[in-house]
Design a protein around this motif. Structure first.
Motif, PDB file in Angstrom:
ATOM      1  N   SER A 295      -6.340   8.168  -6.361  1.00  0.00           N
ATOM      2  CA  SER A 295      -6.843   9.189  -5.455  1.00  0.00           C
ATOM      3  C   SER A 295      -8.221   8.794  -4.947  1.00  0.00           C
ATOM      4  CB  SER A 295      -6.916  10.534  -6.167  1.00  0.00           C
ATOM      5  OG  SER A 295      -7.757  10.441  -7.280  1.00  0.00           O
ATOM      6  N   LEU A 296      -8.455   9.042  -3.665  1.00  0.00           N
ATOM      7  CA  LEU A 296      -9.759   8.765  -3.085  1.00  0.00           C
ATOM      8  C   LEU A 296     -10.682   9.946  -3.370  1.00  0.00           C
ATOM      9  CD1 LEU A 296      -8.635   7.295   0.339  1.00  0.00           C
ATOM     10  CD2 LEU A 296      -9.407   6.059  -1.684  1.00  0.00           C
ATOM     11  N   PRO A 297     -11.957   9.681  -3.554  1.00  0.00           N
ATOM     12  CA  PRO A 297     -12.885  10.758  -3.877  1.00  0.00           C
ATOM     13  C   PRO A 297     -12.931  11.808  -2.776  1.00  0.00           C
ATOM     14  CG  PRO A 297     -14.053   8.714  -3.408  1.00  0.00           C
ATOM     15  CD  PRO A 297     -12.613   8.379  -3.488  1.00  0.00           C
ATOM     16  N   ALA A 298     -12.980  13.080  -3.206  1.00  0.00           N
ATOM     17  CA  ALA A 298     -13.024  14.184  -2.246  1.00  0.00           C
ATOM     18  C   ALA A 298     -14.467  14.557  -1.953  1.00  0.00           C
ATOM     19  CB  ALA A 298     -12.260  15.381  -2.794  1.00  0.00           C
ATOM     20  N   GLY A 299     -14.628  15.322  -0.883  1.00  0.00           N
ATOM     21  CA  GLY A 299     -15.951  15.854  -0.573  1.00  0.00           C
ATOM     22  C   GLY A 299     -16.880  14.880   0.100  1.00  0.00           C
ATOM     23  N   VAL A 300     -16.350  13.759   0.636  1.00  0.00           N
ATOM     24  CA  VAL A 300     -17.208  12.807   1.336  1.00  0.00           C
ATOM     25  C   VAL A 300     -17.257  13.192   2.798  1.00  0.00           C
ATOM     26  CG1 VAL A 300     -17.522  10.401   1.985  1.00  0.00           C
ATOM     27  CG2 VAL A 300     -16.637  10.966  -0.282  1.00  0.00           C
ATOM     28  N   HIS A 301     -18.448  13.436   3.313  1.00  0.00           N
ATOM     29  CA  HIS A 301     -18.612  13.829   4.709  1.00  0.00           C
ATOM     30  C   HIS A 301     -18.950  12.586   5.522  1.00  0.00           C
ATOM     31  CE1 HIS A 301     -18.450  18.009   3.525  1.00  0.00           C
ATOM     32  NE2 HIS A 301     -19.332  17.725   2.573  1.00  0.00           N
TER      33      HIS A 301
ATOM     34  N   VAL B  55     -19.349   4.489   3.819  1.00  0.00           N
ATOM     35  CA  VAL B  55     -18.197   5.137   3.185  1.00  0.00           C
ATOM     36  C   VAL B  55     -17.011   4.181   3.140  1.00  0.00           C
ATOM     37  CG1 VAL B  55     -16.496   6.981   3.425  1.00  0.00           C
ATOM     38  CG2 VAL B  55     -18.924   7.469   3.788  1.00  0.00           C
ATOM     39  N   ALA B  56     -16.795   3.440   4.233  1.00  0.00           N
ATOM     40  CA  ALA B  56     -15.681   2.477   4.276  1.00  0.00           C
ATOM     41  C   ALA B  56     -15.862   1.393   3.225  1.00  0.00           C
ATOM     42  CB  ALA B  56     -15.587   1.863   5.671  1.00  0.00           C
ATOM     43  N   GLU B  57     -17.085   0.910   3.050  1.00  0.00           N
ATOM     44  CA  GLU B  57     -17.346  -0.132   2.057  1.00  0.00           C
ATOM     45  C   GLU B  57     -17.097   0.379   0.640  1.00  0.00           C
ATOM     46  OE1 GLU B  57     -21.317  -1.290   2.943  1.00  0.00           O
ATOM     47  OE2 GLU B  57     -20.715  -2.739   4.502  1.00  0.00           O
ATOM     48  N   LYS B  58     -17.432   1.660   0.381  1.00  0.00           N
ATOM     49  CA  LYS B  58     -17.218   2.232  -0.948  1.00  0.00           C
ATOM     50  C   LYS B  58     -15.729   2.405  -1.238  1.00  0.00           C
ATOM     51  CE  LYS B  58     -21.603   4.743  -1.201  1.00  0.00           C
ATOM     52  NZ  LYS B  58     -22.237   6.078  -1.200  1.00  0.00           N
ATOM     53  N   ARG B  59     -14.951   2.720  -0.208  1.00  0.00           N
ATOM     54  CA  ARG B  59     -13.522   2.969  -0.412  1.00  0.00           C
ATOM     55  C   ARG B  59     -12.678   1.702  -0.403  1.00  0.00           C
ATOM     56  NH1 ARG B  59     -11.442   8.657   2.077  1.00  0.00           N
ATOM     57  NH2 ARG B  59     -12.990   9.978   1.093  1.00  0.00           N
ATOM     58  N   LEU B  60     -13.231   0.610   0.092  1.00  0.00           N
ATOM     59  CA  LEU B  60     -12.452  -0.624   0.186  1.00  0.00           C
ATOM     60  C   LEU B  60     -11.896  -1.094  -1.154  1.00  0.00           C
ATOM     61  CD1 LEU B  60     -11.345  -2.930   1.869  1.00  0.00           C
ATOM     62  CD2 LEU B  60     -13.557  -4.084   1.630  1.00  0.00           C
ATOM     63  N   PRO B  61     -12.678  -1.118  -2.259  1.00  0.00           N
ATOM     64  CA  PRO B  61     -12.097  -1.536  -3.548  1.00  0.00           C
ATOM     65  C   PRO B  61     -10.935  -0.653  -3.993  1.00  0.00           C
ATOM     66  CG  PRO B  61     -14.494  -1.555  -3.660  1.00  0.00           C
ATOM     67  CD  PRO B  61     -14.135  -0.877  -2.372  1.00  0.00           C
TER      68      PRO B  61
ATOM     69  N   MET C  96     -15.083  -9.701   0.158  1.00  0.00           N
ATOM     70  CA  MET C  96     -14.559  -9.233  -1.105  1.00  0.00           C
ATOM     71  C   MET C  96     -13.347 -10.076  -1.451  1.00  0.00           C
ATOM     72  SD  MET C  96     -15.035  -5.162  -1.117  1.00  0.00           S
ATOM     73  CE  MET C  96     -14.908  -5.259  -2.893  1.00  0.00           C
ATOM     74  N   PRO C  97     -13.001 -10.227  -2.749  1.00  0.00           N
ATOM     75  CA  PRO C  97     -11.828 -11.018  -3.107  1.00  0.00           C
ATOM     76  C   PRO C  97     -10.587 -10.478  -2.427  1.00  0.00           C
ATOM     77  CG  PRO C  97     -13.100 -10.401  -5.060  1.00  0.00           C
ATOM     78  CD  PRO C  97     -13.657  -9.620  -3.913  1.00  0.00           C
ATOM     79  N   LYS C  98      -9.815 -11.349  -1.822  1.00  0.00           N
ATOM     80  CA  LYS C  98      -8.609 -10.921  -1.116  1.00  0.00           C
ATOM     81  C   LYS C  98      -7.444 -10.824  -2.093  1.00  0.00           C
ATOM     82  CE  LYS C  98      -9.952 -12.882   3.301  1.00  0.00           C
ATOM     83  NZ  LYS C  98      -9.630 -13.829   4.375  1.00  0.00           N
ATOM     84  N   ILE C  99      -6.724  -9.731  -2.022  1.00  0.00           N
ATOM     85  CA  ILE C  99      -5.586  -9.564  -2.900  1.00  0.00           C
ATOM     86  C   ILE C  99      -4.409 -10.320  -2.335  1.00  0.00           C
ATOM     87  CG2 ILE C  99      -6.365  -7.339  -3.734  1.00  0.00           C
ATOM     88  CD1 ILE C  99      -4.562  -5.984  -1.813  1.00  0.00           C
ATOM     89  N   ARG C 100      -3.503 -10.720  -3.200  1.00  0.00           N
ATOM     90  CA  ARG C 100      -2.363 -11.511  -2.758  1.00  0.00           C
ATOM     91  C   ARG C 100      -1.283 -10.621  -2.188  1.00  0.00           C
ATOM     92  NH1 ARG C 100       1.855 -11.296  -6.341  1.00  0.00           N
ATOM     93  NH2 ARG C 100       1.417 -10.364  -8.357  1.00  0.00           N
ATOM     94  N   GLU C 101      -0.374 -11.232  -1.427  1.00  0.00           N
ATOM     95  CA  GLU C 101       0.757 -10.490  -0.908  1.00  0.00           C
ATOM     96  C   GLU C 101       1.857 -10.475  -1.969  1.00  0.00           C
ATOM     97  OE1 GLU C 101       1.843 -11.873   2.923  1.00  0.00           O
ATOM     98  OE2 GLU C 101      -0.023 -11.221   3.836  1.00  0.00           O
TER      99      GLU C 101
END
Length: 215
Positions: free
Chosen positions: A10-16, A25-31, A71-76
């Motif tokens: 789940s992504l954190p709620a309450g982010v404006h 915000v995008a950088e924090k959610r990327l991981p 950031m480290p790229k995840i594999r397919e």
């Protein structure tokens, strides 16, 4: 269904999100998104290779990779085959049906395609013919999907001809890698004898790719 098999993060709620902090915000959610995609692609076969995953989540992964994020790229999905093992060519999913004077061929997805020499991922497209066709008037092609061994096309190709003519043909499907500087590389293909199928009923299936002549 995917929800049954995967514990979604789940992504954190309450982010404006305003104009000034969209990037942070995008950088924090990327991981979190990366971990979600990894769990999805590592899931059971029927989930990792489902239409839903190919249509919506593989393009998301490609976008993240093409953005060259630091950031480290995840594999397919799973291990990708290489040109060192020619028996590992991959599979392609398509559907076809004859209605109102038109044979419609829907190119869905491919999986397990081989890497190119040098370890590069192919820029894939699909080419179709109705054989025999010495003049190549039945040639149809999809768009190119860049840099992936699990491309999703979701593209429709059409043939307007009588059913009795179509039933005398073989559908040849080939998968290629596009190269702007060199000759395009044939990755694999297959042929389907249309006389053996009731084309008025929709046919949907995965097909194994093998060695076919260049066209």
């Amino acid at each position: 269904m995917i929800i049954r098999f995967i514990s979604f993060l789940s992504l954190p709620a309450g982010v404006h999100v305003g104009r000034s902090n969209i990037k942070s915000v995008a950088e924090k959610r990327l991981p979190l998104i990366q971990r979600f995609l990894k769990s999805l692609f590592d899931a059971a076969e029927e989930i990792a290779h489902s239409d839903l995953v190919y249509t919506f989540f593989h393009p998301l992964l490609r976008d993240q990779q093409e953005a060259k994020l630091e950031m480290p790229k995840i594999r397919e999905v799973k291990r990708q085959p290489s040109r060192d093992n020619p028996n590992e060519i991959g599979q392609i999913r398509l559907s076809l049906q004859y209605q109102r004077g038109v044979l419609t061929v829907m190119i869905h997805h491919a999986k397990g395609l081989p890497m190119l020499q040098g370890g590069q991922e192919p820029n894939t497209y699909v080419k179709c013919y109705l054989k025999p066709d010495p003049s190549k008037v039945t040639k149809r092609k999809t768009k190119v999907v860049r840099k992936t061994c699990v491309p999703s096309f979701m593209e429709t190709l059409e043939y307007r001809m009588p059913l009795e003519v179509v039933q005398q043909r073989r559908l040849q499907v080939t998968v290629w890698s596009h190269d702007t500087l060199q000759e395009n590389e044939l990755l694999g293909g297959f042929e389907l004898d249309l006389s053996k199928h009731d084309l008025r009923q929709e046919l949907v299936d995965w097909h194994r790719l093998g060695s076919v002549p260049r066209n």
